[in-house]
Design a protein around this motif. Structure first.
Motif, PDB file in Angstrom:
ATOM      1  N   GLN A   1      -6.602  -2.775 -13.252  1.00  0.00           N
ATOM      2  CA  GLN A   1      -5.347  -2.398 -13.910  1.00  0.00           C
ATOM      3  C   GLN A   1      -4.624  -3.634 -14.452  1.00  0.00           C
ATOM      4  O   GLN A   1      -4.070  -3.602 -15.565  1.00  0.00           O
ATOM      5  N   LEU A   2      -4.621  -4.704 -13.680  1.00  0.00           N
ATOM      6  CA  LEU A   2      -3.970  -5.935 -14.149  1.00  0.00           C
ATOM      7  C   LEU A   2      -4.648  -6.466 -15.403  1.00  0.00           C
ATOM      8  O   LEU A   2      -3.978  -6.914 -16.345  1.00  0.00           O
ATOM      9  N   GLU A   3      -5.986  -6.413 -15.423  1.00  0.00           N
ATOM     10  CA  GLU A   3      -6.712  -6.882 -16.601  1.00  0.00           C
ATOM     11  C   GLU A   3      -6.418  -5.995 -17.810  1.00  0.00           C
ATOM     12  O   GLU A   3      -6.199  -6.491 -18.923  1.00  0.00           O
ATOM     13  N   PHE A   4      -6.404  -4.683 -17.592  1.00  0.00           N
ATOM     14  CA  PHE A   4      -6.110  -3.765 -18.695  1.00  0.00           C
ATOM     15  C   PHE A   4      -4.683  -3.985 -19.202  1.00  0.00           C
ATOM     16  O   PHE A   4      -4.435  -3.998 -20.410  1.00  0.00           O
TER      17      PHE A   4
ATOM     18  N   HIS B   1      -5.785   7.578   0.719  1.00  0.00           N
ATOM     19  CA  HIS B   1      -5.358   6.196   0.495  1.00  0.00           C
ATOM     20  C   HIS B   1      -4.831   6.083  -0.933  1.00  0.00           C
ATOM     21  O   HIS B   1      -5.306   6.776  -1.841  1.00  0.00           O
ATOM     22  N   THR B   2      -3.865   5.204  -1.120  1.00  0.00           N
ATOM     23  CA  THR B   2      -3.269   5.025  -2.443  1.00  0.00           C
ATOM     24  C   THR B   2      -3.067   3.543  -2.727  1.00  0.00           C
ATOM     25  O   THR B   2      -3.036   2.708  -1.812  1.00  0.00           O
ATOM     26  N   ILE B   3      -2.937   3.248  -4.011  1.00  0.00           N
ATOM     27  CA  ILE B   3      -2.488   1.926  -4.442  1.00  0.00           C
ATOM     28  C   ILE B   3      -1.677   2.134  -5.711  1.00  0.00           C
ATOM     29  O   ILE B   3      -1.919   3.092  -6.466  1.00  0.00           O
ATOM     30  N   ASP B   4      -0.690   1.273  -5.917  1.00  0.00           N
ATOM     31  CA  ASP B   4       0.133   1.394  -7.118  1.00  0.00           C
ATOM     32  C   ASP B   4       0.338   0.017  -7.722  1.00  0.00           C
ATOM     33  O   ASP B   4      -0.334  -0.947  -7.346  1.00  0.00           O
ATOM     34  N   ASP B   5       1.257  -0.063  -8.674  1.00  0.00           N
ATOM     35  CA  ASP B   5       1.452  -1.313  -9.403  1.00  0.00           C
ATOM     36  C   ASP B   5       1.944  -2.451  -8.522  1.00  0.00           C
ATOM     37  O   ASP B   5       1.927  -3.606  -8.936  1.00  0.00           O
TER      38      ASP B   5
ATOM     39  N   GLY C   1       0.351  -3.346  -5.941  1.00  0.00           N
ATOM     40  CA  GLY C   1      -0.862  -3.954  -5.418  1.00  0.00           C
ATOM     41  C   GLY C   1      -1.038  -3.794  -3.925  1.00  0.00           C
ATOM     42  O   GLY C   1      -1.966  -4.359  -3.345  1.00  0.00           O
ATOM     43  N   LEU C   2      -0.156  -3.026  -3.288  1.00  0.00           N
ATOM     44  CA  LEU C   2      -0.207  -2.839  -1.839  1.00  0.00           C
ATOM     45  C   LEU C   2      -0.868  -1.504  -1.516  1.00  0.00           C
ATOM     46  O   LEU C   2      -0.335  -0.449  -1.868  1.00  0.00           O
ATOM     47  N   PRO C   3      -2.019  -1.505  -0.848  1.00  0.00           N
ATOM     48  CA  PRO C   3      -2.653  -0.237  -0.483  1.00  0.00           C
ATOM     49  C   PRO C   3      -1.807   0.537   0.522  1.00  0.00           C
ATOM     50  O   PRO C   3      -1.191  -0.051   1.425  1.00  0.00           O
ATOM     51  N   ASP C   4      -1.762   1.843   0.341  1.00  0.00           N
ATOM     52  CA  ASP C   4      -1.090   2.743   1.283  1.00  0.00           C
ATOM     53  C   ASP C   4       0.361   2.345   1.522  1.00  0.00           C
ATOM     54  O   ASP C   4       0.863   2.380   2.650  1.00  0.00           O
ATOM     55  N   ARG C   5       1.046   1.934   0.461  1.00  0.00           N
ATOM     56  CA  ARG C   5       2.456   1.578   0.617  1.00  0.00           C
ATOM     57  C   ARG C   5       3.252   2.833   0.939  1.00  0.00           C
ATOM     58  O   ARG C   5       3.141   3.844   0.229  1.00  0.00           O
ATOM     59  N   PRO C   6       4.051   2.816   1.996  1.00  0.00           N
ATOM     60  CA  PRO C   6       4.815   4.024   2.331  1.00  0.00           C
ATOM     61  C   PRO C   6       5.844   4.346   1.262  1.00  0.00           C
ATOM     62  O   PRO C   6       6.452   3.448   0.668  1.00  0.00           O
ATOM     63  N   ALA C   7       5.988   5.621   1.003  1.00  0.00           N
ATOM     64  CA  ALA C   7       6.981   6.052   0.016  1.00  0.00           C
ATOM     65  C   ALA C   7       8.384   5.797   0.552  1.00  0.00           C
ATOM     66  O   ALA C   7       8.647   5.919   1.743  1.00  0.00           O
ATOM     67  N   THR C   8       9.283   5.431  -0.328  1.00  0.00           N
ATOM     68  CA  THR C   8      10.668   5.194   0.072  1.00  0.00           C
ATOM     69  C   THR C   8      11.558   6.238  -0.570  1.00  0.00           C
ATOM     70  O   THR C   8      11.251   6.787  -1.624  1.00  0.00           O
ATOM     71  N   ALA C   9      12.658   6.479   0.069  1.00  0.00           N
ATOM     72  CA  ALA C   9      13.573   7.504  -0.445  1.00  0.00           C
ATOM     73  C   ALA C   9      14.173   7.088  -1.777  1.00  0.00           C
ATOM     74  O   ALA C   9      14.534   7.924  -2.595  1.00  0.00           O
ATOM     75  N   LYS C  10      14.262   5.756  -2.001  1.00  0.00           N
ATOM     76  CA  LYS C  10      14.908   5.283  -3.217  1.00  0.00           C
ATOM     77  C   LYS C  10      13.998   5.404  -4.432  1.00  0.00           C
ATOM     78  O   LYS C  10      14.471   5.454  -5.555  1.00  0.00           O
TER      79      LYS C  10
ATOM     80  N   TYR D   1       1.674   2.563 -12.241  1.00  0.00           N
ATOM     81  CA  TYR D   1       0.477   3.386 -12.084  1.00  0.00           C
ATOM     82  C   TYR D   1       0.323   3.723 -10.609  1.00  0.00           C
ATOM     83  O   TYR D   1       0.852   3.033  -9.729  1.00  0.00           O
ATOM     84  N   THR D   2      -0.396   4.775 -10.335  1.00  0.00           N
ATOM     85  CA  THR D   2      -0.758   5.150  -8.965  1.00  0.00           C
ATOM     86  C   THR D   2      -2.182   5.685  -8.981  1.00  0.00           C
ATOM     87  O   THR D   2      -2.533   6.501  -9.835  1.00  0.00           O
ATOM     88  N   ILE D   3      -2.994   5.205  -8.063  1.00  0.00           N
ATOM     89  CA  ILE D   3      -4.356   5.718  -7.889  1.00  0.00           C
ATOM     90  C   ILE D   3      -4.467   6.243  -6.465  1.00  0.00           C
ATOM     91  O   ILE D   3      -4.093   5.555  -5.511  1.00  0.00           O
ATOM     92  N   THR D   4      -4.970   7.452  -6.334  1.00  0.00           N
ATOM     93  CA  THR D   4      -5.091   8.098  -5.028  1.00  0.00           C
ATOM     94  C   THR D   4      -6.552   8.403  -4.737  1.00  0.00           C
ATOM     95  O   THR D   4      -7.264   8.926  -5.595  1.00  0.00           O
ATOM     96  N   ALA D   5      -6.971   8.064  -3.528  1.00  0.00           N
ATOM     97  CA  ALA D   5      -8.306   8.414  -3.038  1.00  0.00           C
ATOM     98  C   ALA D   5      -8.135   9.487  -1.972  1.00  0.00           C
ATOM     99  O   ALA D   5      -7.629   9.203  -0.886  1.00  0.00           O
ATOM    100  N   ARG D   6      -8.524  10.705  -2.295  1.00  0.00           N
ATOM    101  CA  ARG D   6      -8.373  11.820  -1.356  1.00  0.00           C
ATOM    102  C   ARG D   6      -9.704  12.089  -0.663  1.00  0.00           C
ATOM    103  O   ARG D   6     -10.737  12.206  -1.322  1.00  0.00           O
ATOM    104  N   PRO D   7      -9.688  12.212   0.671  1.00  0.00           N
ATOM    105  CA  PRO D   7     -10.950  12.381   1.402  1.00  0.00           C
ATOM    106  C   PRO D   7     -11.555  13.759   1.178  1.00  0.00           C
ATOM    107  O   PRO D   7     -10.843  14.757   1.051  1.00  0.00           O
ATOM    108  N   LEU D   8     -12.863  13.793   1.135  1.00  0.00           N
ATOM    109  CA  LEU D   8     -13.565  15.071   1.057  1.00  0.00           C
ATOM    110  C   LEU D   8     -13.599  15.757   2.418  1.00  0.00           C
ATOM    111  O   LEU D   8     -13.676  16.979   2.500  1.00  0.00           O
ATOM    112  N   SER D   9     -13.531  14.966   3.483  1.00  0.00           N
ATOM    113  CA  SER D   9     -13.517  15.528   4.832  1.00  0.00           C
ATOM    114  C   SER D   9     -12.124  16.058   5.161  1.00  0.00           C
ATOM    115  O   SER D   9     -11.116  15.397   4.870  1.00  0.00           O
TER     116      SER D   9
END
Length: 337
Positions: A70-73, A128-132, A134-143, A114-122
């Protein structure tokens, strides 16, 4: 008479022995079933847990790779991209909705986020998620507000273009939203509108839209329809390797080998990491029976993949081609990069 008594005694004893043997075999079978059940209860859960943990680690590693993509793009196009766009640009091994090592991948992207989500098949797996950030699985904030869905973004972009018909940024935003929703033909028209309003601002959007539309046509084996779009894109950015590389693909599909060779060679001169062009050259030389030239081209794809991101499918194809051509033998699996 005595003989008959002896015979009946022997038969009875034999029957008792057979019955005892059958009972013993049943007991042994019961113990075996019990042992298998105990082994499964003890060994299978740790194995399943270890497998899930390995898949989780692989998903997080892939998300970090996708963040770099994403950074390269963004560096090249001043915006983020959905997975399909990253894959078309040769920056992602997965597209929108693709399954990979136990997860299915989805994305949302815009100019600044951007946000990319990896949803398990199991069913018992964890997404798991990552967004702009760059922190994997960053917890969502109310703000932090929920980013709009691609459908919402497209509706907003259409409304803005209607309200501001003379605004190049409005048409650029519409082109990007249309691309994200897989409407490449409409995206090209919106980008052309932006370029007419503001040439400098609209050229990048038009170039990207033209490549996306042409790539979709090539994947549909409509090379003749892709040619004028790619020529237009090449004229917009003559120093970029992507358009001539795709032009080479189009000419190759049309059987116009000499023009394909010229386009591919132009792309390799313009981009040090033009893996798509080297792969196309390899395919073309191999189809023409030029084995040595084909091998050198496939080897270039592998070498580029050692230093820059190249889709695994391209690298694997190149390794297979080298072996098929009687070239070098791999010391390790190409997917172990």
């Amino acid at each position: 008479m005595i003989g008959l008594l002896l015979l009946s005694t022997v038969v009875a004893a034999t029957g008792d022995a057979d019955a005892a043997g059958r009972a013993l075999r049943r007991r042994r079978a019961g113990w075996l079933v019990l042992l298998v059940a105990l082994f499964a209860a003890v060994a299978v859960p740790p194995y399943q847990q270890a497998r899930r943990e390995a898949q989780d680690r692989a998903a997080r590693r892939l998300l970090l790779r996708l963040h770099q993509a994403q950074l390269e793009f963004h560096r090249q196009h001043h915006r983020y991209a959905r997975l399909d766009q990253l894959q078309a640009a040769g920056l992602s091994p997965v597209g929108e909705g693709d399954r990979h090592q136990g997860f299915v991948y989805h994305s949302a992207a815009g100019t600044d986020t951007y946000t990319i989500t990896a949803r398990p098949l199991s069913p018992d797996g964890q997404p798991h998620t990552i967004d702009d950030s760059g922190l994997p699985d960053r917890p969502a904030t109310a703000k932090r507000r929920r980013p709009p869905t691609p459908q919402e973004r497209l509706a907003q972009a259409r409304a803005r273009a209607r309200e501001q018909p003379n605004s190049a940024p409005a048409w650029i935003a519409l082109a990007e939203a249309l691309e994200a929703q897989n409407h490449p033909a409409e995206a090209v028209e919106a980008a052309r509108r932006a370029a007419r309003l503001d040439r400098q601002a609209g050229v990048e959007a038009l170039y990207t839209a033209l490549l996306a539309r042409a790539d979709a046509l090539l994947r549909a084996r409509q090379a003749a329809a892709a040619l004028p779009l790619l020529k237009e894109a090449a004229a917009l950015r003559p120093k970029d390797a992507d358009a001539p590389a795709l032009l080479g693909d189009a000419y190759r599909l049309l059987g116009r080998d000499q023009e394909a060779l010229r386009a591919y060679r132009q792309a390799t001169k313009l981009g040090m990491t033009a893996a798509r062009a080297w792969l196309g050259l390899g395919r073309l030389h191999e189809a023409r029976g030029e084995r040595a030239e084909a091998g050198r081209c496939y080897l270039r794809v592998i070498n580029i993949g050692a230093d820059a991101f190249v889709p695994d499918a391209w690298v694997n194809e190149s390794w297979a081609a080298l072996q098929r051509l009687g070239g070098i033998q791999p010391k390790a699996s190409p997917t172990s990069r």
